[in-house]
Write an enzyme that holds these catalytic residues in place. Structure first.
Site, PDB file in Angstrom:
ATOM      1  N   SER A 119     -19.030  43.220 113.480  1.00  0.00           N
ATOM      2  CA  SER A 119     -18.727  41.851 113.089  1.00  0.00           C
ATOM      3  C   SER A 119     -18.754  40.909 114.277  1.00  0.00           C
ATOM      4  O   SER A 119     -18.498  41.315 115.413  1.00  0.00           O
ATOM      5  CB  SER A 119     -17.324  41.812 112.464  1.00  0.00           C
ATOM      6  OG  SER A 119     -16.831  40.494 112.374  1.00  0.00           O
ATOM      7  N   ALA A 120     -19.025  39.635 113.994  1.00  0.00           N
ATOM      8  CA  ALA A 120     -18.949  38.606 115.028  1.00  0.00           C
ATOM      9  C   ALA A 120     -17.519  38.427 115.518  1.00  0.00           C
ATOM     10  O   ALA A 120     -17.290  37.772 116.540  1.00  0.00           O
ATOM     11  CB  ALA A 120     -19.485  37.282 114.484  1.00  0.00           C
ATOM     12  N   TYR A 150      -8.727  43.079 113.477  1.00  0.00           N
ATOM     13  CA  TYR A 150     -10.056  43.360 112.919  1.00  0.00           C
ATOM     14  C   TYR A 150     -11.148  43.447 113.989  1.00  0.00           C
ATOM     15  O   TYR A 150     -11.944  44.381 114.012  1.00  0.00           O
ATOM     16  CB  TYR A 150     -10.398  42.281 111.890  1.00  0.00           C
ATOM     17  CG  TYR A 150     -11.718  42.468 111.190  1.00  0.00           C
ATOM     18  CD1 TYR A 150     -11.874  43.476 110.239  1.00  0.00           C
ATOM     19  CD2 TYR A 150     -12.796  41.623 111.457  1.00  0.00           C
ATOM     20  CE1 TYR A 150     -13.087  43.633 109.586  1.00  0.00           C
ATOM     21  CE2 TYR A 150     -14.003  41.782 110.802  1.00  0.00           C
ATOM     22  CZ  TYR A 150     -14.145  42.788 109.863  1.00  0.00           C
ATOM     23  OH  TYR A 150     -15.357  42.949 109.218  1.00  0.00           O
ATOM     24  N   ASN A 179     -20.530  36.184 108.915  1.00  0.00           N
ATOM     25  CA  ASN A 179     -20.245  35.650 107.568  1.00  0.00           C
ATOM     26  C   ASN A 179     -21.367  35.816 106.549  1.00  0.00           C
ATOM     27  O   ASN A 179     -22.297  35.019 106.508  1.00  0.00           O
ATOM     28  CB  ASN A 179     -19.912  34.159 107.668  1.00  0.00           C
ATOM     29  CG  ASN A 179     -18.623  33.926 108.417  1.00  0.00           C
ATOM     30  OD1 ASN A 179     -17.624  34.574 108.166  1.00  0.00           O
ATOM     31  ND2 ASN A 179     -18.640  33.014 109.369  1.00  0.00           N
ATOM     32  N   GLU A 192     -11.501  36.727  99.778  1.00  0.00           N
ATOM     33  CA  GLU A 192     -12.768  35.996  99.774  1.00  0.00           C
ATOM     34  C   GLU A 192     -12.946  35.182 101.050  1.00  0.00           C
ATOM     35  O   GLU A 192     -11.980  34.787 101.694  1.00  0.00           O
ATOM     36  CB  GLU A 192     -12.850  35.083  98.546  1.00  0.00           C
ATOM     37  CG  GLU A 192     -11.886  33.916  98.516  1.00  0.00           C
ATOM     38  CD  GLU A 192     -10.504  34.269  97.971  1.00  0.00           C
ATOM     39  OE1 GLU A 192      -9.749  33.338  97.659  1.00  0.00           O
ATOM     40  OE2 GLU A 192     -10.167  35.466  97.882  1.00  0.00           O
ATOM     41  N   LYS A 201     -12.758  26.739  94.481  1.00  0.00           N
ATOM     42  CA  LYS A 201     -11.854  25.583  94.483  1.00  0.00           C
ATOM     43  C   LYS A 201     -12.513  24.353  93.857  1.00  0.00           C
ATOM     44  O   LYS A 201     -11.873  23.592  93.127  1.00  0.00           O
ATOM     45  CB  LYS A 201     -11.409  25.271  95.918  1.00  0.00           C
ATOM     46  CG  LYS A 201     -10.412  26.282  96.486  1.00  0.00           C
ATOM     47  CD  LYS A 201     -10.059  25.948  97.936  1.00  0.00           C
ATOM     48  CE  LYS A 201      -9.048  26.925  98.519  1.00  0.00           C
ATOM     49  NZ  LYS A 201      -8.691  26.585  99.918  1.00  0.00           N
ATOM     50  N   THR A 222     -16.497  25.289 112.831  1.00  0.00           N
ATOM     51  CA  THR A 222     -17.916  25.517 112.542  1.00  0.00           C
ATOM     52  C   THR A 222     -18.198  27.010 112.425  1.00  0.00           C
ATOM     53  O   THR A 222     -17.618  27.825 113.146  1.00  0.00           O
ATOM     54  CB  THR A 222     -18.824  24.913 113.629  1.00  0.00           C
ATOM     55  OG1 THR A 222     -18.332  25.309 114.917  1.00  0.00           O
ATOM     56  CG2 THR A 222     -18.867  23.404 113.541  1.00  0.00           C
TER      57      THR A 222
END
Length: 338
Positions: A119-120, A150, A179, A192, A201, A222
């Protein structure tokens, strides 16, 4: 393509389920999908796939999952969006058991190829303090200052893949996901991520006639978001490549959360009053994928425009939301073999 057994851990999840669907479409005949969730809660499930419900935190379960496998895509992990990651750090760290036991099982059973989804969140937090979405190069993971919980687990497991390759000759490839979003993913319940949460939403506001939306943080954070189809293509390209080091797999199209809300409002055809919750989990200020290395190695990078992907994702979540409101069957679909 080969005729060996392909194992997808996390096969009941968003990316895992999509990968199983893609492998079937490519003509793979021997697929084993493994997930801890009861199968009625899997996002996608196919009757011609060997579907196993196993807790891969346990060594014996990993042994069962890896037995007879030619290739393993290890996507299983305790994870979710920032709301989950910030409140479940110990649980996220415990995913180290999954990768440890899967690597051991892969060596034991003579597995030919092993893919690990990192993951980033491994990237040094000091490089992500500005809002102008810094493009993170692979080298920016060190000196290490990963996302607490994480990110540290992912960074450690990356190195374990490397040492299993060096010490035991296991063919390992590692991609750092940025992502991932799209249909057949988590869109409610707390795990989520931002694209799905914002779609939900906006849909709630539209259908309720209450034209307000809550945004976590200032909305200036961002991120880049990669559509699931790009992710699946990248996974297989990286597994089939000579790339030994962990590599970015993400879109380089950065947007702020406010811009993402703009986009979903436009898709929905409404404008909403924005209420900013500055106490909510919001993660780093800026993060984007530097794709220089993947372009160099593969002459390819994720390229599906965010607008196109979000239109598809919104439409899918809208249908799911309507079905849920009517008390119809949830997200899980059992597909007939085609």
């Amino acid at each position: 393509m080969h005729d060996g057994l392909v194992v997808v851990t996390g096969g009941g999840g968003f990316i895992g389920g999509a990968l199983v669907a893609s492998l079937r479409q490519q003509g793979y005949k021997r697929i084993r999908a493994v997930d801890v969730k009861p199968q009625e809660h899997w996002y996608q499930r196919f009757p011609d796939v060997e579907n196993l419900t196993l807790d891969l935190n346990l060594r014996d379960s990993c042994d069962t999952a890896a037995k007879g496998a030619y290739e393993i895509y290890n996507l299983a992990a305790n994870m979710g969006g920032m709301g989950f990651i910030e409140k479940n750090k110990a649980l996220c760290m415990l995913s180290v058991l999954i990768n440890t036991h899967m690597l051991q099982a892969a060596v034991k059973h003579g597995v030919s190829r092993f893919f690990y989804s990192s993951s980033a969140c491994v990237y040094n937090g000091d490089k992500q303090k500005v809002f102008e979405a810094p493009s993170l190069k692979e080298e920016d993971a060190y000196p290490a200052l990963a996302e607490d919980g994480y990110g540290w687990e992912k960074l450690f497991s990356e190195r374990m893949c490397r040492h299993f390759r060096e010490d035991f000759g296991l063919y390992t490839r590692v991609a750092r996901f940025h992502n991932v979003y799209g249909p057949w993913g988590t869109w409610f319940g707390g795990r989520e991520k931002a694209p799905a949460a914002i779609c939900r939403k906006v849909i709630e506001a539209k259908l309720a006639g209450k034209h307000e939306i809550e945004i976590w943080g200032t909305g200036n954070q961002t991120r880049s978001f990669m559509y699931i189809d790009d992710c699946l293509e990248g996974i297989q390209k990286i597994l089939n490549s000579d790339i030994l080091e962990p590599i970015n797999l993400g879109s380089s199209e950065a947007v702020s959360i406010n811009q993402l809300v703009d986009m979903v409002e436009a898709i929905a055809g409404i404008k909403l009053k924005r209420n900013y919750d500055l106490t909510a989990p919001q993660g780093v200020n800026g993060r984007n994928s530097d794709n220089t290395l993947i372009q160099k190695y593969l002459h390819w990078e994720p390229s599906i425009p965010l607008q196109k992907g979000m239109e598809k994702t919104y439409a899918w979540i809208y249908d799911q939301y309507q079905a849920r409101e009517k008390g119809e069957a949830g997200v899980v679909k059992e597909f007939v073999t085609t």
